[in-house]
Design a protein around this motif. Structure first.
Motif, PDB file in Angstrom:
ATOM      1  N   GLU A 185      -6.312   5.256   7.995  1.00  0.00           N
ATOM      2  CA  GLU A 185      -6.779   6.107   6.910  1.00  0.00           C
ATOM      3  C   GLU A 185      -8.302   6.002   6.766  1.00  0.00           C
ATOM      4  OE1 GLU A 185      -3.960   5.848   3.380  1.00  0.00           O
ATOM      5  OE2 GLU A 185      -3.491   4.005   4.467  1.00  0.00           O
ATOM      6  N   PRO A 186      -9.057   6.623   7.637  1.00  0.00           N
ATOM      7  CA  PRO A 186     -10.518   6.584   7.509  1.00  0.00           C
ATOM      8  C   PRO A 186     -10.987   7.482   6.369  1.00  0.00           C
ATOM      9  CG  PRO A 186      -9.886   7.992   9.330  1.00  0.00           C
ATOM     10  CD  PRO A 186      -8.613   7.371   8.815  1.00  0.00           C
ATOM     11  N   GLY A 187     -12.100   7.095   5.733  1.00  0.00           N
ATOM     12  CA  GLY A 187     -12.633   7.892   4.636  1.00  0.00           C
ATOM     13  C   GLY A 187     -14.089   7.565   4.391  1.00  0.00           C
ATOM     14  N   THR A 188     -14.725   8.379   3.554  1.00  0.00           N
ATOM     15  CA  THR A 188     -16.143   8.172   3.247  1.00  0.00           C
ATOM     16  C   THR A 188     -16.340   7.135   2.147  1.00  0.00           C
ATOM     17  OG1 THR A 188     -16.079  10.032   1.704  1.00  0.00           O
ATOM     18  CG2 THR A 188     -16.757  10.503   3.972  1.00  0.00           C
ATOM     19  N   GLU A 189     -15.395   7.025   1.223  1.00  0.00           N
ATOM     20  CA  GLU A 189     -15.494   6.031   0.146  1.00  0.00           C
ATOM     21  C   GLU A 189     -14.524   4.875   0.345  1.00  0.00           C
ATOM     22  OE1 GLU A 189     -15.211   7.697  -3.719  1.00  0.00           O
ATOM     23  OE2 GLU A 189     -16.692   9.273  -3.356  1.00  0.00           O
ATOM     24  N   VAL A 190     -13.352   5.159   0.902  1.00  0.00           N
ATOM     25  CA  VAL A 190     -12.335   4.137   1.146  1.00  0.00           C
ATOM     26  C   VAL A 190     -11.774   4.326   2.552  1.00  0.00           C
ATOM     27  CG1 VAL A 190     -10.189   3.093   0.358  1.00  0.00           C
ATOM     28  CG2 VAL A 190     -11.704   4.193  -1.298  1.00  0.00           C
ATOM     29  N   SER A 191     -11.670   3.242   3.309  1.00  0.00           N
ATOM     30  CA  SER A 191     -11.049   3.280   4.632  1.00  0.00           C
ATOM     31  C   SER A 191     -10.024   2.165   4.719  1.00  0.00           C
ATOM     32  CB  SER A 191     -12.095   3.108   5.743  1.00  0.00           C
ATOM     33  OG  SER A 191     -12.991   4.196   5.761  1.00  0.00           O
ATOM     34  N   ARG A 192      -8.820   2.497   5.218  1.00  0.00           N
ATOM     35  CA  ARG A 192      -7.752   1.509   5.336  1.00  0.00           C
ATOM     36  C   ARG A 192      -7.113   1.606   6.717  1.00  0.00           C
ATOM     37  NH1 ARG A 192      -6.339   4.134   0.419  1.00  0.00           N
ATOM     38  NH2 ARG A 192      -6.778   2.919  -1.461  1.00  0.00           N
ATOM     39  N   TYR A 193      -6.835   0.438   7.302  1.00  0.00           N
ATOM     40  CA  TYR A 193      -6.132   0.353   8.572  1.00  0.00           C
ATOM     41  C   TYR A 193      -5.141  -0.799   8.459  1.00  0.00           C
ATOM     42  CZ  TYR A 193     -10.342   2.951   9.783  1.00  0.00           C
ATOM     43  OH  TYR A 193     -11.363   3.859   9.793  1.00  0.00           O
ATOM     44  N   SER A 194      -3.880  -0.531   8.786  1.00  0.00           N
ATOM     45  CA  SER A 194      -2.884  -1.581   8.604  1.00  0.00           C
ATOM     46  C   SER A 194      -1.727  -1.419   9.576  1.00  0.00           C
ATOM     47  CB  SER A 194      -2.334  -1.579   7.167  1.00  0.00           C
ATOM     48  OG  SER A 194      -1.648  -0.371   6.891  1.00  0.00           O
ATOM     49  N   ILE A 195      -1.037  -2.531   9.817  1.00  0.00           N
ATOM     50  CA  ILE A 195       0.184  -2.547  10.617  1.00  0.00           C
ATOM     51  C   ILE A 195       1.122  -3.574  10.002  1.00  0.00           C
ATOM     52  CG2 ILE A 195      -0.846  -4.208  12.241  1.00  0.00           C
ATOM     53  CD1 ILE A 195       0.980  -2.973  14.404  1.00  0.00           C
ATOM     54  N   SER A 196       2.395  -3.213   9.887  1.00  0.00           N
ATOM     55  CA  SER A 196       3.368  -4.135   9.287  1.00  0.00           C
ATOM     56  C   SER A 196       4.725  -3.984   9.966  1.00  0.00           C
ATOM     57  CB  SER A 196       3.507  -3.889   7.784  1.00  0.00           C
ATOM     58  OG  SER A 196       4.030  -2.600   7.525  1.00  0.00           O
ATOM     59  N   PHE A 197       5.476  -5.063   9.982  1.00  0.00           N
ATOM     60  CA  PHE A 197       6.819  -5.086  10.569  1.00  0.00           C
ATOM     61  C   PHE A 197       7.733  -5.868   9.642  1.00  0.00           C
ATOM     62  CE2 PHE A 197      10.033  -7.413  12.991  1.00  0.00           C
ATOM     63  CZ  PHE A 197      10.731  -6.349  13.566  1.00  0.00           C
ATOM     64  N   THR A 198       8.902  -5.318   9.358  1.00  0.00           N
ATOM     65  CA  THR A 198       9.874  -5.975   8.490  1.00  0.00           C
ATOM     66  C   THR A 198      11.207  -6.127   9.201  1.00  0.00           C
ATOM     67  OG1 THR A 198       8.848  -5.112   6.473  1.00  0.00           O
ATOM     68  CG2 THR A 198      11.120  -5.874   6.297  1.00  0.00           C
ATOM     69  N   GLU A 199      11.712  -7.332   9.205  1.00  0.00           N
ATOM     70  CA  GLU A 199      13.048  -7.658   9.703  1.00  0.00           C
ATOM     71  C   GLU A 199      13.912  -7.982   8.483  1.00  0.00           C
ATOM     72  OE1 GLU A 199      16.329  -8.249  10.905  1.00  0.00           O
ATOM     73  OE2 GLU A 199      15.055  -8.091  12.700  1.00  0.00           O
ATOM     74  N   PRO A 200      14.892  -7.117   8.146  1.00  0.00           N
ATOM     75  CA  PRO A 200      15.649  -7.322   6.909  1.00  0.00           C
ATOM     76  C   PRO A 200      16.683  -8.449   6.957  1.00  0.00           C
ATOM     77  CG  PRO A 200      16.451  -5.388   8.059  1.00  0.00           C
ATOM     78  CD  PRO A 200      15.248  -5.862   8.815  1.00  0.00           C
ATOM     79  N   PHE A 201      17.113  -8.835   8.159  1.00  0.00           N
ATOM     80  CA  PHE A 201      18.113  -9.903   8.279  1.00  0.00           C
ATOM     81  C   PHE A 201      17.634 -10.913   9.315  1.00  0.00           C
ATOM     82  CE2 PHE A 201      20.565  -6.502   6.397  1.00  0.00           C
ATOM     83  CZ  PHE A 201      21.349  -7.167   5.467  1.00  0.00           C
TER      84      PHE A 201
END
Length: 229
Positions: A11-27
């Motif tokens: 999520e690049p932006g001029t005022e706010v930029s965010r970069y993320s990666i996540s993984f969820t294993e429910p069991f």
């Protein structure tokens, strides 16, 4: 087929930029334990400085009977405070540069709502405490309670729902400005600017955060079309 979730966001932006990666294993190991691994980087322009964060996170949630659960989470984070304006408050100048933090969070809660995303009845509450060490040492105690009730259901089975939320938090010790509490904006106190409710300091009365916060709110969601609009 086992319910794992992988999410990558750019999520690049001029005022706010965010970069993320996540993984969820429910069991995890076929037990009622959810494990989440995440990494993120974001940058945002504040009132008198720029803030950048790089964060690594691992969390575990153990589900128990009747909606109860327990939480254990760890984070490692670097918070970089840079590009200070000449009139930045002293509280901001005190933390200029990189700030390495490590935190461990424990907590418990209960969720008896009928939906994870759009609940129409039930309650949920959670109480957590995080101990943070590194460049700064402090603790954060937080509690949230939500209550949902269906007030009306039309012939199309669309529901008018009342939601009430109580939230409180407190810093134990001395936390830097970027870890304190701010009110205002979406998800907080409506009618105020983002971070607009806060103690202030400096020539321009910039917000510097509070050691505690307590809010209460209610809202009624009335469906206009389909189930979500």
């Amino acid at each position: 087929g086992a319910g794992q979730t992988l999410r990558i966001a750019l999520e690049p932006g001029t005022e706010v930029s965010r970069y993320s990666i996540s993984f969820t294993e429910p069991f995890l190991k076929d037990k009622p334990i959810a494990m989440t691994l995440a990494g993120s980087s974001w940058a945002r322009g504040r009132e008198s400085y720029d803030e950048e964060r790089q964060k690594g996170y691992v969390g575990f949630t153990r589900r128990m009977k009747e909606g109860w659960y327990r939480v254990l989470a760890f984070r490692a984070e670097n918070v970089d405070i840079q590009s200070l304006e000449n009139d930045a408050p002293q509280e901001v100048r005190d933390v200029e540069g990189g700030n390495l933090l490590g935190g461990i969070k424990i907590g418990f809660g209960r969720n008896t709502t009928d939906s994870r995303f759009l609940p129409t009845k039930g309650k949920s509450y959670e109480l957590t405490y995080e101990q943070v060490v590194g460049e700064h040492t402090f603790g954060v105690l937080e509690g949230t309670h939500r209550w949902y009730k269906t007030l009306r259901e039309d012939i199309a089975r669309r529901k008018t729902v009342l939601e009430t939320k109580l939230y409180a938090g407190s810093v134990v010790g001395s936390a830097p400005v970027f870890e304190k509490f701010y009110g205002g904006g979406i998800g907080s106190i409506r009618g105020f600017d983002y971070r607009g409710v806060s103690p202030r300091s400096g020539p321009d009365d910039d917000p510097i955060g509070s050691k505690w916060i307590a809010t209460a709110s209610s809202e009624i969601a009335i469906p206009l079309y389909s189930e979500t609009l």
